[in-house]
Enzyme design. Structure first.
Site, mmCIF file in Angstrom:
data_model
loop_
_atom_site.group_PDB
_atom_site.id
_atom_site.type_symbol
_atom_site.label_atom_id
_atom_site.label_comp_id
_atom_site.label_asym_id
_atom_site.label_seq_id
_atom_site.Cartn_x
_atom_site.Cartn_y
_atom_site.Cartn_z
ATOM 1 N N HIS A 61 0.963 -1.324 0.001
ATOM 2 C CA HIS A 61 0.250 0.126 0.279
ATOM 3 C C HIS A 61 0.750 1.351 0.106
ATOM 4 O O HIS A 61 2.635 1.010 -0.006
ATOM 5 C CB HIS A 61 -0.933 0.023 0.809
ATOM 6 N N HIS A 119 1.066 3.786 1.444
ATOM 7 C CA HIS A 119 1.702 4.068 3.069
ATOM 8 C C HIS A 119 3.684 4.637 2.964
ATOM 9 O O HIS A 119 4.217 3.531 2.913
ATOM 10 C CB HIS A 119 1.434 3.731 4.127
ATOM 11 N N ASP A 131 5.982 4.662 4.268
ATOM 12 C CA ASP A 131 7.213 2.886 5.282
ATOM 13 C C ASP A 131 6.973 2.250 4.937
ATOM 14 O O ASP A 131 8.045 1.046 4.936
ATOM 15 C CB ASP A 131 6.174 2.971 6.909
ATOM 16 N N HIS A 132 5.675 2.416 3.505
ATOM 17 C CA HIS A 132 6.207 0.747 2.752
ATOM 18 C C HIS A 132 6.863 0.737 1.826
ATOM 19 O O HIS A 132 7.123 -0.175 0.697
ATOM 20 C CB HIS A 132 4.805 0.267 2.673
ATOM 21 N N HIS A 183 -7.395 -1.844 5.441
ATOM 22 C CA HIS A 183 -6.663 -0.319 6.399
ATOM 23 C C HIS A 183 -7.303 0.357 5.747
ATOM 24 O O HIS A 183 -8.231 0.335 5.237
ATOM 25 C CB HIS A 183 -5.365 -1.070 5.696
ATOM 26 N N HIS A 188 6.231 -4.861 12.182
ATOM 27 C CA HIS A 188 5.573 -3.652 12.233
ATOM 28 C C HIS A 188 5.564 -3.030 13.622
ATOM 29 O O HIS A 188 4.384 -2.284 14.395
ATOM 30 C CB HIS A 188 4.413 -3.768 10.806
#
Length: 305
Positions: free
Chosen positions: A62, A64, A66-67, A142, A270
């Site tokens: 996805h 966001h 941090d990914h 999410h 995570h």
């Protein structure tokens, strides 16, 4: 054949002094699959002496940061180092547009072919297949469109018992025996019974990556019996309400999923930066599911045949 997962990053939202953003490398028979690509991923690849040019597929769960904030840098490094083989990138809608803008305004024309596969994150669907494995999306719950990924080996051939094989068999007949068939004559009579001349095939292995999500029990039919399950565990259960509000899960919920799905091994990751010590997260999950480990950076988890 190798089936090995290496953890490159395990932090949620913001990195900490000793935890990078989410990234994992799954090696299956010398083919490298990068799962998510948080900030600093290429530094982690160098730290663990992984040749990033060998990566064939990248999967982004996805959008966001941090990914995926490490993705543009990794693609650029591959370009600067003269990559030639195509790279397959699987990700949600919007990722292609983001990368196109970054490449456009940096004046970068990649020297290799970047093949983008846009994903429907809301469904369970096959997105990749080769001679040995399949990869399916796993729909997550999410705040924005998000999916996990399920990697499965295909059924393996049955080993032949050479001393039991009659001499008249042709190469095509031997292949049919390896895939479980009996050999019959034109009238349908069995000439060679498969169970007499073959052994049971080696077990097909599997890995499920459950990205950022609330506890989602409707995934259970897809996770049933997997060898290795990664499930986010951003919080301990005392913060279950916060986990639900932020569309995340607790360590206990991850363990409950592992029990219900009857998986072999659970990995937690995570982690919120509030947890300097991850012991409470691990202990909470182990109370429910004993075969649990933390997905800490540098860890390698091998799935045996």
């Amino acid at each position: 054949m190798d089936f090995e997962l290496r953890i490159l990053g395990s932090s949620s939202a913001t990195p900490s002094a000793n935890r990078h953003h989410t990234a994992q490398l799954l090696t299956i028979d010398n083919q490298l699959h990068l799962i998510d690509c948080g900030e600093g991923t290429q530094m982690q690849l160098m730290l663990y002496k992984i040749k990033h040019q060998r990566i064939s597929n990248i999967y982004i769960s996805h959008l966001h940061g941090d990914h995926y904030f490490g993705l543009a840098g990794l693609l650029s490094t591959m370009h600067l180092q003269g990559r030639q083989q195509p790279l397959h990138l699987f990700g949600p809608p919007g990722l292609s547009e983001i990368l196109s803008l970054q490449l456009k305004y940096s004046g970068t024309n990649l020297c290799y072919k970047l093949v983008f596969h846009e994903l429907d994150t809301s469904v369970y669907r096959k997105i990749y297949e080769d001679k040995k494995i399949t990869v399916h999306t796993l729909p997550m719950e999410h705040r924005i469109p998000c999916c996990g990924f399920l990697f499965r080996e295909k059924p393996k051939p049955r080993p032949l018992i050479k001393e039991n094989l009659p001499g008249f068999l042709t190469p095509p007949q031997l292949v049919r025996l390896k895939w479980g068939e009996d050999i019959r004559d034109e009238q349908g009579n069995v000439l060679v019974r498969n169970s007499v001349v073959t052994l049971e095939p080696k077990r097909s292995r599997s890995y499920a990556y459950c990205a950022d999500s609330r506890y989602k029990p409707d995934l259970l039919p897809h996770l049933r019996g997997v060898d290795l399950l990664y499930h986010e565990a951003t919080f301990t259960d005392e913060l279950r309400e916060r986990a639900h509000y932020t569309f995340h899960s607790t360590a206990r919920q991850a363990a409950e999923m592992a029990v219900a799905a009857q998986v072999r091994h659970l990995l937690l990751g995570h982690f919120s930066v509030r947890y300097k010590d991850l012991t409470p997260i691990l202990e909470e999950a182990k109370e429910v599911f004993a075969k649990t480990d933390l997905a800490v950076e540098g860890s390698i988890f091998c799935v045996r045949e």
